[in-house]
Design a protein around this motif. Structure first.
Motif, PDB file in Angstrom:
ATOM      1  N   VAL A  29       0.671  -1.332   0.342  1.00  0.00           N
ATOM      2  CA  VAL A  29      -0.361  -0.290   0.267  1.00  0.00           C
ATOM      3  C   VAL A  29       0.595   1.178  -0.348  1.00  0.00           C
ATOM      4  CG1 VAL A  29      -1.793   1.008   1.204  1.00  0.00           C
ATOM      5  CG2 VAL A  29      -2.420  -1.365   1.334  1.00  0.00           C
ATOM      6  N   SER A  30       0.630   1.908  -0.883  1.00  0.00           N
ATOM      7  CA  SER A  30       1.309   3.436  -1.129  1.00  0.00           C
ATOM      8  C   SER A  30       0.858   4.264  -0.382  1.00  0.00           C
ATOM      9  CB  SER A  30       2.133   3.596  -2.497  1.00  0.00           C
ATOM     10  OG  SER A  30       2.740   2.100  -2.920  1.00  0.00           O
ATOM     11  N   GLU A  36       6.631  18.854   4.482  1.00  0.00           N
ATOM     12  CA  GLU A  36       6.819  21.022   4.478  1.00  0.00           C
ATOM     13  C   GLU A  36       6.926  20.908   3.108  1.00  0.00           C
ATOM     14  OE1 GLU A  36      11.121  20.160   6.066  1.00  0.00           O
ATOM     15  OE2 GLU A  36      10.238  19.736   8.365  1.00  0.00           O
ATOM     16  N   GLY A  37       5.705  20.718   2.161  1.00  0.00           N
ATOM     17  CA  GLY A  37       5.478  21.097   1.189  1.00  0.00           C
ATOM     18  C   GLY A  37       6.254  20.481   0.246  1.00  0.00           C
ATOM     19  N   GLU A  38       6.624  19.218   0.439  1.00  0.00           N
ATOM     20  CA  GLU A  38       7.473  18.318  -0.727  1.00  0.00           C
ATOM     21  C   GLU A  38       6.515  17.610  -0.633  1.00  0.00           C
ATOM     22  OE1 GLU A  38      10.960  16.014  -2.282  1.00  0.00           O
ATOM     23  OE2 GLU A  38      11.423  17.607  -0.585  1.00  0.00           O
ATOM     24  N   THR A  39       6.063  16.499  -1.891  1.00  0.00           N
ATOM     25  CA  THR A  39       5.231  15.289  -1.535  1.00  0.00           C
ATOM     26  C   THR A  39       5.974  13.903  -1.390  1.00  0.00           C
ATOM     27  OG1 THR A  39       3.144  16.740  -3.072  1.00  0.00           O
ATOM     28  CG2 THR A  39       3.194  13.612  -3.354  1.00  0.00           C
ATOM     29  N   VAL A  40       5.175  13.208  -0.686  1.00  0.00           N
ATOM     30  CA  VAL A  40       6.401  12.158  -0.413  1.00  0.00           C
ATOM     31  C   VAL A  40       5.660  11.167  -0.534  1.00  0.00           C
ATOM     32  CG1 VAL A  40       8.118  10.962   1.599  1.00  0.00           C
ATOM     33  CG2 VAL A  40       7.746  13.772   1.461  1.00  0.00           C
ATOM     34  N   ARG A  41       6.731   9.653  -0.783  1.00  0.00           N
ATOM     35  CA  ARG A  41       5.584   8.743  -1.343  1.00  0.00           C
ATOM     36  C   ARG A  41       6.271   7.442   0.044  1.00  0.00           C
ATOM     37  NH1 ARG A  41       4.734   4.933  -6.330  1.00  0.00           N
ATOM     38  NH2 ARG A  41       4.336   3.549  -5.445  1.00  0.00           N
ATOM     39  N   ARG A  42       5.667   7.088   0.752  1.00  0.00           N
ATOM     40  CA  ARG A  42       5.551   5.731   1.894  1.00  0.00           C
ATOM     41  C   ARG A  42       4.714   4.848   1.313  1.00  0.00           C
ATOM     42  NH1 ARG A  42       5.532  10.294   5.997  1.00  0.00           N
ATOM     43  NH2 ARG A  42       7.314  10.997   6.198  1.00  0.00           N
ATOM     44  N   ASP A  43       5.404   3.424   1.712  1.00  0.00           N
ATOM     45  CA  ASP A  43       5.491   2.416   1.122  1.00  0.00           C
ATOM     46  C   ASP A  43       5.641   1.847   1.845  1.00  0.00           C
ATOM     47  OD1 ASP A  43       5.156   3.066  -2.210  1.00  0.00           O
ATOM     48  OD2 ASP A  43       7.059   3.053  -1.708  1.00  0.00           O
ATOM     49  N   GLY A  51      -3.941   1.337   7.067  1.00  0.00           N
ATOM     50  CA  GLY A  51      -4.471   3.060   7.222  1.00  0.00           C
ATOM     51  C   GLY A  51      -3.889   4.450   6.994  1.00  0.00           C
ATOM     52  N   PRO A  52      -4.629   4.860   6.801  1.00  0.00           N
ATOM     53  CA  PRO A  52      -3.753   6.421   5.866  1.00  0.00           C
ATOM     54  C   PRO A  52      -3.276   7.214   7.022  1.00  0.00           C
ATOM     55  CG  PRO A  52      -5.814   6.453   5.182  1.00  0.00           C
ATOM     56  CD  PRO A  52      -5.755   5.235   5.554  1.00  0.00           C
ATOM     57  N   PRO A  53      -2.670   7.864   6.761  1.00  0.00           N
ATOM     58  CA  PRO A  53      -2.176   8.477   8.013  1.00  0.00           C
ATOM     59  C   PRO A  53      -2.632   9.722   8.090  1.00  0.00           C
ATOM     60  CG  PRO A  53       0.074   8.344   6.305  1.00  0.00           C
ATOM     61  CD  PRO A  53      -1.228   7.353   5.272  1.00  0.00           C
ATOM     62  N   GLU A  54      -3.008  10.433   8.492  1.00  0.00           N
ATOM     63  CA  GLU A  54      -3.981  11.866   8.758  1.00  0.00           C
ATOM     64  C   GLU A  54      -3.290  12.816   7.896  1.00  0.00           C
ATOM     65  OE1 GLU A  54      -4.532  15.387  12.233  1.00  0.00           O
ATOM     66  OE2 GLU A  54      -4.650  13.593  12.320  1.00  0.00           O
ATOM     67  N   GLY A  55      -3.746  13.423   7.072  1.00  0.00           N
ATOM     68  CA  GLY A  55      -3.428  14.614   6.218  1.00  0.00           C
ATOM     69  C   GLY A  55      -2.888  14.239   4.802  1.00  0.00           C
TER      70      GLY A  55
END
Length: 167
Positions: A29-30, A36-43, A51-55
């Motif tokens: 699940v990605s 800090e204004g940058e889109t980061v992917r976590r796998d 479940g998805p983290p807040e935000g």
């Protein structure tokens, strides 16, 4: 441009929760998060997913890559569109193959990717519209002879079925 066309960060090689390496072919699940204004992917491995983290900006299920992962199959229509482009006059990697381009255009009409203009004035030119691309093309009518038709069929078959093409 759709959301799937955006340049997302590539799949990582370890679980963001446990730190365990992700195995090829393993369900993952990605999640996209803003840091800090940058889109980061976590796998996350499936067992570590809570479940998805807040935000979270978005999340989806996918499969970890590597040699054991199944390759994503492109649709035949997308392959034919690529061939149509490659066989155009002045294409970067081709000298133009007008008979093959005509055959590709006819196949794309048959697949309803292109729409032929029924009110054509010039019988030597096939006018087709591609709603997917919002483009109209003028394709010279160039019917291949029997030998060349077999060659074009082999080229199209090799593009549609690369895993069956002898290396």
């Amino acid at each position: 441009m759709s959301i799937t066309d955006l340049p997302w960060p590539p799949l990582g090689d370890q679980c963001a929760s446990s730190g365990r390496p992700l195995r090829a072919g393993e369900p993952v699940v990605s999640v996209l998060v803003d840091v800090e204004g940058e889109t980061v992917r976590r796998d996350f491995s499936s067992e570590a997913w809570e479940g998805p983290p807040e935000g979270a900006l978005g999340w989806w299920r996918c499969v970890a890559g590597g040699p054991a992962a199944p390759t994503q199959q492109r649709s035949p229509s997308d392959v034919l569109l690529d061939l149509f482009d490659a066989w155009s006059p002045g294409a970067a990697d081709q000298t133009g193959q007008p008979d093959a381009r005509y055959v590709a255009a006819m196949l794309l009409v048959r697949r309803r990717v292109f729409r032929a203009d029924d009110a054509q004035e010039d019988p030597a030119v096939l006018t087709v519209e591609c709603p997917r691309r919002s483009e109209t093309y003028q394709v010279p009518v160039n019917v291949p002879d029997e030998t060349r038709a077999g060659e074009i069929e082999a080229l199209i078959d090799a593009a549609l079925n690369p895993e069956q093409t002898p290396g």
